[in-house]
Design a protein around this motif. Structure first.
Motif, PDB file in Angstrom:
ATOM      1  N   ALA A  56       0.827  -1.208   0.000  1.00  0.00           N
ATOM      2  CA  ALA A  56       0.000   0.000   0.000  1.00  0.00           C
ATOM      3  C   ALA A  56       0.861   1.258   0.000  1.00  0.00           C
ATOM      4  N   LEU A  57       1.952   1.228   0.753  1.00  0.00           N
ATOM      5  CA  LEU A  57       2.852   2.398   0.847  1.00  0.00           C
ATOM      6  C   LEU A  57       3.499   2.701  -0.495  1.00  0.00           C
ATOM      7  N   VAL A  58       4.001   1.664  -1.170  1.00  0.00           N
ATOM      8  CA  VAL A  58       4.652   1.865  -2.468  1.00  0.00           C
ATOM      9  C   VAL A  58       3.646   2.377  -3.498  1.00  0.00           C
ATOM     10  N   ALA A  59       2.456   1.787  -3.514  1.00  0.00           N
ATOM     11  CA  ALA A  59       1.436   2.220  -4.476  1.00  0.00           C
ATOM     12  C   ALA A  59       0.991   3.661  -4.206  1.00  0.00           C
ATOM     13  N   MET A  60       0.881   4.040  -2.932  1.00  0.00           N
ATOM     14  CA  MET A  60       0.534   5.426  -2.599  1.00  0.00           C
ATOM     15  C   MET A  60       1.632   6.384  -3.054  1.00  0.00           C
ATOM     16  N   ALA A  61       2.881   5.965  -2.886  1.00  0.00           N
ATOM     17  CA  ALA A  61       4.006   6.809  -3.309  1.00  0.00           C
ATOM     18  C   ALA A  61       4.011   7.013  -4.824  1.00  0.00           C
ATOM     19  N   ILE A  62       3.556   6.011  -5.570  1.00  0.00           N
ATOM     20  CA  ILE A  62       3.538   6.110  -7.032  1.00  0.00           C
ATOM     21  C   ILE A  62       2.389   6.979  -7.526  1.00  0.00           C
ATOM     22  N   TRP A  63       1.193   6.804  -6.939  1.00  0.00           N
ATOM     23  CA  TRP A  63      -0.011   7.384  -7.512  1.00  0.00           C
ATOM     24  C   TRP A  63      -0.612   8.548  -6.731  1.00  0.00           C
ATOM     25  N   ALA A  64      -0.478   8.559  -5.416  1.00  0.00           N
ATOM     26  CA  ALA A  64      -1.246   9.523  -4.614  1.00  0.00           C
ATOM     27  C   ALA A  64      -0.732  10.955  -4.723  1.00  0.00           C
ATOM     28  N   TRP A  65       0.511  11.153  -5.157  1.00  0.00           N
ATOM     29  CA  TRP A  65       1.065  12.508  -5.224  1.00  0.00           C
ATOM     30  C   TRP A  65       0.314  13.381  -6.230  1.00  0.00           C
TER      31      TRP A  65
END
Length: 386
Positions: A56-65
């Motif tokens: 979840a952390l890696v995916a948030m770092a990729i997309w949530a910004w």
């Protein structure tokens, strides 16, 4: 498409990291061994929540910004705190008081700092806007209840993950349709990471999520449900995906964990035990006694939970005063019937099995028969006894 890619990213990271985590935990001998209240028959690594968190952390770092995240920055911080509370409890068991203190810090971040709370009951029980302190206290209680209710159902292969899948799928879709992108992407990255976890947690499980996963997921679901309730209530009447029974929808999304917790606590208290006393009185334990496999229990309970979620769509235009009693009656009736069927099945199964005294007499008779046969063979055999 965007949110699908976010979920796919989390799924990919989870699928890649889970085998590594399993190997590391096996070497470190960190996991659950059979015996006691455990219903598995071999050593299984726990703390699968680490891989869920990383995915979840890696995916948030990729997309949530790409989104404006100030509205969920405190929620993200609280999720991290809850992850470490669960991690510490899995590594070195915490006292109940210590665990609650850690959970309260995360809850305060969400309820007070992030202002994700129940501010209004919208006429339910004749109550509208809540005073600030009452709102803080009630919201904190609800969030703690949802977190620990989910934690308590994590006792069967695939069960907790299946329940979380339904909640994150519903919330992610709803937030996406309402244009609440930051909440939507958070829901979908957890959805993807849980699908990856289930690939290794489905029966027979290769890893458990442990408190590291169950506390974090229960807390995240609870916080997002509170956010959903407030945003849903703010929608104009008749708006697309607006649910009039605000309070009931929040309960339905976590209906199975809440019902199971209430049922277990009531049984323990009625037997003179403490509500937190460990035992095998959960619904999934009862269903296992009926001879069902882990995956059959998970699918059955997941289907029931999904059915209640579909039902709330049909009751979307009713008030809480109508929807909540109907949902409560159905849940209590199904639970009552399940208890009756289980007890009847177990009694029938016990009656068919030989009693302990009968088994002892049979074993004794077999030993005597074997001894007499050996004695006869010895008498008839040609052995030089000089």
């Amino acid at each position: 498409m965007f949110f699908f890619l976010a979920a796919l990213s989390a799924f990919s990271v989870g699928m890649l990291s889970m085998p590594i985590l399993i190997k590391v935990l096996r070497k470190a001998k960190i996991g659950d061994t059979p015996g006691g209240r455990k219903i598995h028959t071999s050593f299984i690594p726990s703390m699968g929540g680490i891989a869920i968190f990383i995915a979840a952390l890696v995916a948030m770092a990729i997309w949530a910004w790409q989104f404006s995240l100030p509205d969920i920055r405190y929620l993200l911080g609280a999720i991290v705190i809850m992850f470490f509370v669960g991690l510490r409890d899995d590594m070195v068991e915490l006292k109940a008081s210590q665990k609650i203190v850690g959970q309260l810090i995360a809850v305060i971040l969400v309820v007070v700092a992030a202002d994700i709370r129940i501010k209004d009951l919208h006429g339910f029980l004749g109550i509208d806007e809540l005073p600030l302190l009452v709102s803080y206290g009630f919201s904190a209680f609800v969030l703690l209840a949802l977190t620990n209710a989910f934690n308590l159902i994590d006792g069967l292969d695939g069960l907790a993950g299946s329940m979380a899948l339904l909640v994150f799928g519903f919330l992610g879709t709803w937030f996406m349709l309402q244009g609440l992108e930051s909440y939507a992407v958070l829901s979908f990255v957890f959805l993807g990471s849980i699908v990856a976890f289930l690939a290794f947690n489905w029966h027979p499980a290769k890893i458990f999520m442990g408190d590291t996963g169950s506390l974090m997921l229960g807390f995240t679901q609870g916080a997002l449900i509170l956010a959903f309730m407030e945003h849903n209530a703010a929608l104009p009447a008749g708006d697309f995906m607006h649910f009039k029974p605000v309070f009931t929808v929040g309960i339905v999304l976590m209906l199975y964990p809440l019902y199971d917790m209430a049922r277990v606590f009531a049984r323990r208290i009625s037997q003179g035990k403490g509500p937190m006393s460990p035992d095998k009185s959960h619904i999934h334990h009862f269903m296992m006694r009926m001879g069902l496999r882990h995956d059959q229990v998970a699918l059955t309970l997941g289907a029931l939970q999904f059915g209640f979620i579909l039902l709330i769509f049909l009751m979307g235009d009713l008030s809480d005063h109508i929807a909540l009693p109907v949902i409560s009656f159905l849940a209590l009736f199904l639970g009552y019937r399940l208890d009756k069927i289980t007890v009847k099945y177990v009694k029938r199964k016990v009656q068919k099995q030989p009693r302990v005294l009968e088994l002892k007499s049979r074993n004794t008779a077999k030993k005597h028969a074997k001894a007499s046969v050996e004695a006869k063979e010895l008498q008839s055999s040609k052995i030089n006894l000089n």
